[in-house]
Design a protein around this motif. Structure first.
Motif, PDB file in Angstrom:
ATOM      1  N   VAL A 157      24.094  12.646  31.385  1.00 58.50           N
ATOM      2  CA  VAL A 157      24.168  12.381  30.599  1.00 58.50           C
ATOM      3  C   VAL A 157      24.416  13.859  29.786  1.00 58.50           C
ATOM      4  O   VAL A 157      23.719  14.408  29.203  1.00 58.50           O
ATOM      5  N   TYR A 158      24.262  15.111  30.458  1.00 55.94           N
ATOM      6  CA  TYR A 158      23.646  16.352  30.640  1.00 55.94           C
ATOM      7  C   TYR A 158      24.060  17.381  31.636  1.00 55.94           C
ATOM      8  O   TYR A 158      24.067  17.561  33.078  1.00 55.94           O
ATOM      9  N   LYS A 159      25.210  18.276  30.250  1.00 51.68           N
ATOM     10  CA  LYS A 159      25.674  18.927  31.559  1.00 51.68           C
ATOM     11  C   LYS A 159      25.465  20.686  31.038  1.00 51.68           C
ATOM     12  O   LYS A 159      25.438  20.691  30.198  1.00 51.68           O
ATOM     13  N   LYS A 160      25.464  22.000  32.169  1.00 47.73           N
ATOM     14  CA  LYS A 160      25.860  23.269  32.304  1.00 47.73           C
ATOM     15  C   LYS A 160      27.241  23.314  31.040  1.00 47.73           C
ATOM     16  O   LYS A 160      28.382  22.808  31.843  1.00 47.73           O
ATOM     17  N   PRO A 161      27.585  24.409  30.053  1.00 43.93           N
ATOM     18  CA  PRO A 161      28.038  24.054  29.534  1.00 43.93           C
ATOM     19  C   PRO A 161      29.352  25.421  30.601  1.00 43.93           C
ATOM     20  O   PRO A 161      28.455  25.654  30.676  1.00 43.93           O
ATOM     21  N   SER A 162      30.186  24.792  30.740  1.00 47.03           N
ATOM     22  CA  SER A 162      31.846  25.289  31.811  1.00 47.03           C
ATOM     23  C   SER A 162      32.048  27.169  31.547  1.00 47.03           C
ATOM     24  O   SER A 162      32.054  28.293  32.449  1.00 47.03           O
ATOM     25  N   LEU A 163      31.331  27.859  30.575  1.00 44.67           N
ATOM     26  CA  LEU A 163      31.457  28.806  29.996  1.00 44.67           C
ATOM     27  C   LEU A 163      30.344  29.978  30.608  1.00 44.67           C
ATOM     28  O   LEU A 163      30.029  30.849  30.430  1.00 44.67           O
ATOM     29  N   ASN A 209      28.206  30.943  33.275  1.00 49.19           N
ATOM     30  CA  ASN A 209      28.546  30.444  35.017  1.00 49.19           C
ATOM     31  C   ASN A 209      26.937  30.212  36.233  1.00 49.19           C
ATOM     32  O   ASN A 209      25.658  30.432  35.376  1.00 49.19           O
ATOM     33  N   ASP A 210      27.894  30.529  37.076  1.00 50.29           N
ATOM     34  CA  ASP A 210      26.477  29.941  38.094  1.00 50.29           C
ATOM     35  C   ASP A 210      25.570  31.856  38.773  1.00 50.29           C
ATOM     36  O   ASP A 210      25.024  31.675  39.447  1.00 50.29           O
ATOM     37  N   ALA A 211      26.190  32.659  37.669  1.00 48.14           N
ATOM     38  CA  ALA A 211      25.746  33.842  37.994  1.00 48.14           C
ATOM     39  C   ALA A 211      23.521  33.743  38.390  1.00 48.14           C
ATOM     40  O   ALA A 211      22.951  33.366  36.849  1.00 48.14           O
ATOM     41  N   HIS A 212      22.983  34.471  39.281  1.00 46.08           N
ATOM     42  CA  HIS A 212      22.039  33.963  38.881  1.00 46.08           C
ATOM     43  C   HIS A 212      21.212  35.145  37.702  1.00 46.08           C
ATOM     44  O   HIS A 212      21.031  36.307  36.983  1.00 46.08           O
ATOM     45  N   MET A 213      20.256  34.714  36.649  1.00 50.36           N
ATOM     46  CA  MET A 213      19.969  35.365  35.395  1.00 50.36           C
ATOM     47  C   MET A 213      18.814  36.436  36.083  1.00 50.36           C
ATOM     48  O   MET A 213      18.376  35.696  37.062  1.00 50.36           O
ATOM     49  N   HIS A 214      18.728  37.327  35.490  1.00 53.84           N
ATOM     50  CA  HIS A 214      17.815  38.497  36.206  1.00 53.84           C
ATOM     51  C   HIS A 214      16.360  38.070  34.810  1.00 53.84           C
ATOM     52  O   HIS A 214      15.717  38.996  35.057  1.00 53.84           O
ATOM     53  N   TYR A 215      17.166  37.221  33.714  1.00 51.58           N
ATOM     54  CA  TYR A 215      15.417  36.698  32.955  1.00 51.58           C
ATOM     55  C   TYR A 215      14.683  36.025  34.025  1.00 51.58           C
ATOM     56  O   TYR A 215      14.794  35.362  34.539  1.00 51.58           O
ATOM     57  N   HIS A 232      21.848  31.669  25.595  1.00 49.58           N
ATOM     58  CA  HIS A 232      22.420  31.536  25.833  1.00 49.58           C
ATOM     59  C   HIS A 232      23.428  30.482  26.690  1.00 49.58           C
ATOM     60  O   HIS A 232      24.751  30.327  25.900  1.00 49.58           O
ATOM     61  N   LYS A 233      22.568  30.107  26.264  1.00 48.00           N
ATOM     62  CA  LYS A 233      23.487  28.442  27.386  1.00 48.00           C
ATOM     63  C   LYS A 233      24.136  27.809  25.494  1.00 48.00           C
ATOM     64  O   LYS A 233      24.661  27.416  25.634  1.00 48.00           O
ATOM     65  N   LEU A 234      22.712  27.851  24.702  1.00 47.24           N
ATOM     66  CA  LEU A 234      23.402  27.447  23.271  1.00 47.24           C
ATOM     67  C   LEU A 234      24.602  28.341  22.478  1.00 47.24           C
ATOM     68  O   LEU A 234      25.730  27.787  22.433  1.00 47.24           O
ATOM     69  N   VAL A 235      24.631  29.866  22.838  1.00 51.66           N
ATOM     70  CA  VAL A 235      25.967  30.200  22.423  1.00 51.66           C
ATOM     71  C   VAL A 235      27.234  29.710  23.775  1.00 51.66           C
ATOM     72  O   VAL A 235      28.280  29.506  22.662  1.00 51.66           O
ATOM     73  N   ALA A 236      26.660  29.442  24.720  1.00 50.27           N
ATOM     74  CA  ALA A 236      28.806  29.053  25.328  1.00 50.27           C
ATOM     75  C   ALA A 236      28.682  27.644  24.824  1.00 50.27           C
ATOM     76  O   ALA A 236      29.585  26.553  24.859  1.00 50.27           O
ATOM     77  N   PHE A 256      22.800  42.264  29.965  1.00 50.30           N
ATOM     78  CA  PHE A 256      24.277  42.446  30.608  1.00 50.30           C
ATOM     79  C   PHE A 256      24.004  40.122  30.625  1.00 50.30           C
ATOM     80  O   PHE A 256      24.713  40.108  31.527  1.00 50.30           O
ATOM     81  N   ALA A 257      24.133  40.526  29.409  1.00 48.42           N
ATOM     82  CA  ALA A 257      24.737  38.739  29.086  1.00 48.42           C
ATOM     83  C   ALA A 257      26.738  38.571  29.187  1.00 48.42           C
ATOM     84  O   ALA A 257      26.402  37.282  29.566  1.00 48.42           O
ATOM     85  N   TYR A 258      26.524  39.962  29.346  1.00 49.63           N
ATOM     86  CA  TYR A 258      28.247  40.287  29.792  1.00 49.63           C
ATOM     87  C   TYR A 258      28.536  39.088  31.038  1.00 49.63           C
ATOM     88  O   TYR A 258      29.357  38.726  31.839  1.00 49.63           O
ATOM     89  N   ASN A 259      27.278  39.125  31.938  1.00 47.66           N
ATOM     90  CA  ASN A 259      28.003  38.999  33.397  1.00 47.66           C
ATOM     91  C   ASN A 259      27.159  37.135  33.400  1.00 47.66           C
ATOM     92  O   ASN A 259      28.185  36.112  34.361  1.00 47.66           O
ATOM     93  N   TYR A 260      26.870  36.433  32.199  1.00 49.58           N
ATOM     94  CA  TYR A 260      26.615  35.242  32.391  1.00 49.58           C
ATOM     95  C   TYR A 260      27.691  34.333  31.977  1.00 49.58           C
ATOM     96  O   TYR A 260      27.738  32.731  32.234  1.00 49.58           O
ATOM     97  N   ILE A 261      28.186  34.711  30.258  1.00 43.85           N
ATOM     98  CA  ILE A 261      28.947  33.962  29.916  1.00 43.85           C
ATOM     99  C   ILE A 261      30.680  33.977  29.745  1.00 43.85           C
ATOM    100  O   ILE A 261      30.285  35.324  29.461  1.00 43.85           O
TER     101      ILE A 261
END
Lengths: 361, 257, 178
Positions: free
Chosen positions: B13-19, B21-27, B37-41, B64-69
């Protein structure tokens, strides 16, 4: 008359050569004495013909960051400015060096420091050649001495920038920028297609075409060991450039008694000094560095062998003279002569200085 | 339904957008950045623009947004993101180019670039995270810090005589002829998340349709900087931030007709 | 052959464009040329000067201390550049507004009434072409044909109807040098 020969200002030649190179973009902010570059581009409207983007930015700060972005996208982009504007661009220069992106930056120098004057100067030599921004970095610095070289160094600058993924800079001055001379412009080259850009620059930020792994252009690396490795890679590139890209011109250096080392407009003035000196039986040779970085140290040392002294006339308090002294290891007397604040010496003044500092010293 | 049934693909019923990634966010836990970030992806993925998207990340927490999307990214010098986006979009008009900037980046050091990019009507989208504090450098005063709000550089609360007034920049941008869509959203409730996502989508679509500059301000929390629990931070935001930075569309050229 | 020239006067007298036309004329004759203006705000209303070099060989310094020909179009320019005419060189000056004429005896001096000639032609814009005509009479470094050819090359086509007027002005200028 050769139809390809035209008469134009150095600044205009920069603009025309950029269009002919197949440049992708120019971003700049007006400042005397180089505003003709942007003016000429706007007049030529290359976006209608080659598709080149031309944009008057809100500041030099914005302009250099536009160049940073365009370079990061693998595009052939440039800016031009004069001394105070170049100071504003130093942050961007450092970031581009750290990101290893190719770009062309032109400084048509005027007298400083501060707002200074609008007249010719060479006092940004240190800033260009020793790294005006923070961190250890170098740029290839080309010093044109004629309008023809203004045109030629645009293409050369970009070719070298793409070859080494570094910033090339044309370090001219108000005299070369404002002067009109004969020039033959290069043939028009087509702009590279997006496919060609991506093939030539697989590292570039272009969107993930074909869902290739993502490309990131950043100057940030918080891991000290990786950042040191990055620095070692930059330095290795600089050593390669030093080994391959030194350029200079020598005139009558064989058997001369005195050597003048001068660049840009000062070298032109010195050539007249040589004519005047020859009438008095004084044999002067000229070595004109074309690349200020990498500096032609070996060539200077060779030309200096056997001379009684070296005069380094500069439109500054003496900047390049430090590199000349290093090149000859202080084995030959090296003397400075300079005018500052936008003043340009006459050929006679240079000859007087040479007599005073070296012949009658 | 046991666990094995639940994880079957047809029951998803819900999944993380594939863009994303699984990197640990520093937030920090509770930070609004992760949601945005999730919305943008998600929006990039849903628009089918993964091959064309280019993000410009700022200096600030989102550096570091570039590390996550997983799209191509440029990492700008502090404040210069919109200048970089300007050149990128002009040189490659078929790309989806957006900036992702915090309040210090967008509304302090980058104000000149922000205003002029909007005024030129660059066909870019700007995601502007306003959490009224400098999170990355340890909680200093931002241009958007509220009067009376305590930060590391106004430890007794922001005073207009010492620190000037909080800058509400989006209404300024809404006045400019170059902007086509200026809106203020938040991501502190499911409904607000959905609205914020619609706003981001609209901004991205505007940029691809060449309508001009779109600005999506997200009024956000910084529970660490504010020294509050995530829940209390949301509450504080509703009670204090929304008064100075009310939510809603400030400009939508399209809706005018 | 080499001609080293400086033209100096008020901004607005067409000093820079006169130099430009001369440089283009040299280009038409396949000469090496350089044109170096004084630049910046002082051009407007203040004094302006331009150094033009025409040569059969590569030009070294575009900036000089001594000139074969000095053209001075106001008192300040005359005061400043009279001493910089090479011995045996040529000094041309417009008589208009001059209260201290040149005094050197080792050079050829041509006093021309160029401003007055524009009154006769009833067109102040012909001024720089009149002066150029005088200059070419005093030292025929390029032909009138080359000047007109150069003019045609630099003028946009919509201004070509002005070419006969320019030719007339050149001839008028030549008459001013005896």
């Amino acid at each position: 008359m050769n139809d390809k020969v035209t008469l134009m200002k150095g600044n205009e030649a920069l603009a025309m050569a950029a269009i002919r190179y197949g440049a992708d973009g120019y971003f700049g902010y007006p400042i005397t004495p180089q505003s003709e570059v942007l003016e000429k581009l706007e007049e030529e409207m290359p976006w209608e013909t080659t598709g080149m983007v031309v944009l008057q930015a809100e500041s030099e700060v914005a302009a250099i960051n536009m160049v940073y972005a365009g370079a990061s996208c693998g595009k052939a982009v440039m800016t031009s400015t004069s001394s105070p504007g170049f100071s504003l661009m130093q942050e961007g220069m450092s970031y581009m060096a750290a990101s290893e992106v190719p770009a062309l930056v032109i400084n048509v120098m005027r007298g400083g420091p501060g707002l200074g004057t609008i007249h010719p100067s060479q006092a940004d030599y240190f800033q260009a050649c020793k790294g005006g921004g923070h961190g250890d970095y170098r740029m290839i610095v080309l010093a044109p001495a004629s309008v023809q070289e203004m045109a030629d160094f645009v293409g050369l600058g970009w070719d070298l920038a793409f070859k080494y993924r570094c910033v090339s800079m044309i370090l001219a001055d108000g005299l070369i920028g404002q002067m009109m001379e004969k020039v033959v412009l290069p043939e028009q080259r087509p702009r590279r297609t997006q496919e060609e850009v991506e093939k030539q620059c697989p590292w570039a930020v272009t969107g993930r075409t074909g869902m290739r792994p993502k490309n990131i252009i950043t100057s940030l690396e918080l891991d000290d060991d990786i950042m040191e490795a990055n620095n070692l890679r930059f330095q290795a590139t600089y050593r390669l450039i030093e080994a391959n890209e030194v350029r200079c011109e020598t005139v009558d250096t064989d058997g001369c008694d005195y050597l003048i080392v001068a660049f840009g407009s000062m070298a032109r003035i010195a050539m007249k000094t040589m004519e005047l000196a020859a009438q008095e039986g004084i044999k002067i040779g000229l070595l004109r560095p074309i690349t200020l970085w990498p500096f032609p140290s070996k060539e200077v040392a060779q030309a200096a062998a056997g001379v009684k002294g070296i005069l380094v006339p500069e439109l500054s308090a003496g900047q390049m003279i430090e590199d000349v002294k290093l090149a000859v290891d202080c084995k030959v007397p090296v003397k400075h002569f300079g005018r500052m604040g936008g003043n340009v010496p006459t050929p006679e003044e240079v000859l007087e200085a040479l007599k005073k500092e070296l012949i009658n010293a | 339904m046991n666990n094995n049934d639940i994880i079957r693909p047809e029951n998803l019923v819900y999944k993380k957008p594939s863009l994303l990634n699984d990197a640990h966010m520093h937030y920090c836990p509770g930070c609004s950045h992760g949601v945005v970030h999730k919305l943008v992806a998600e929006v990039i993925e849903e628009m089918g623009m993964a091959e064309k998207a280019i993000g410009v990340s700022p200096v600030g927490c989102a550096v570091f947004a570039y590390n996550y999307i997983d799209i191509d990214w440029l990492e700008a010098a502090h404040g210069r993101a919109t200048a970089m986006a300007t050149a990128t979009k002009r040189l490659m008009p078929d790309k989806l180019v957006f900036t992702y900037q915090g309040d210090g980046d967008f509304a302090a050091i980058g104000t000149c670039e922000s205003i002029h990019s909007c005024n030129r009507g660059e066909n870019i989208a700007i995601i502007f995270i306003n959490n009224a504090i400098y999170g990355m450098t340890g909680g200093q005063m931002a241009p958007t810090t509220l009067l009376g709000q305590k930060t590391a550089t106004c430890p007794y609360g922001r005073r207009p005589d010492l620190n000037g007034y909080p800058l509400s920049i989006t209404p300024l941008l809404a006045q400019l002829d170059g902007t086509c869509y200026v809106t203020r959203q938040s991501v502190h409730k499911p409904a607000s998340v959905r609205k914020a996502k619609a706003a981001i989508r609209k901004a991205f679509e505007n940029s691809m349709q060449g309508k001009g500059t779109s600005v999506v301000e997200i009024v956000s929390t910084c529970n660490t900087g504010w020294k509050l629990s995530p829940e209390k931070a949301n509450q504080w935001m509703e009670e204090n931030m929304f008064a100075k930075y009310p939510l809603g569309d400030l400009k939508d050229v399209e809706s005018k007709g | 052959m080499k001609s080293e020239i400086i033209i100096a006067g008020f901004g607005g007298q067409g000093v820079l464009s006169m130099g430009k036309i001369l440089a283009y004329s040299g280009l038409m004759e396949d000469k090496e040329v350089s044109w170096l203006p004084s630049y910046g705000p002082e051009q407007r209303g203040g004094t302006a000067n331009v150094t033009v070099i025409l040569s059969d060989e590569r030009i070294s310094s575009p900036i000089l201390n001594a000139y074969d020909i000095v053209v001075a179009l106001n008192q300040q320019s005359l005061d400043r550049f009279e001493s910089q005419v090479k011995p045996g060189g040529i000094l041309i000056y417009d008589s208009y507004g001059i209260n201290q004429p040149p005094t050197r005896t080792d050079i050829t001096i041509h006093r021309i009434d160029a401003t007055e000639a524009t009154f006769e032609m009833n067109n102040s814009k012909t001024y720089n072409m009149i002066v150029l005509g005088a200059m070419l009479k005093a030292s025929p470094m390029v032909t009138i044909e080359s000047v007109l050819k150069g003019l045609k090359k630099t003028l946009p086509e919509r201004h070509w109807h002005l070419l006969p007027l320019n030719e007339e002005a050149l001839n008028k200028g030549m008459e001013l040098v005896k």
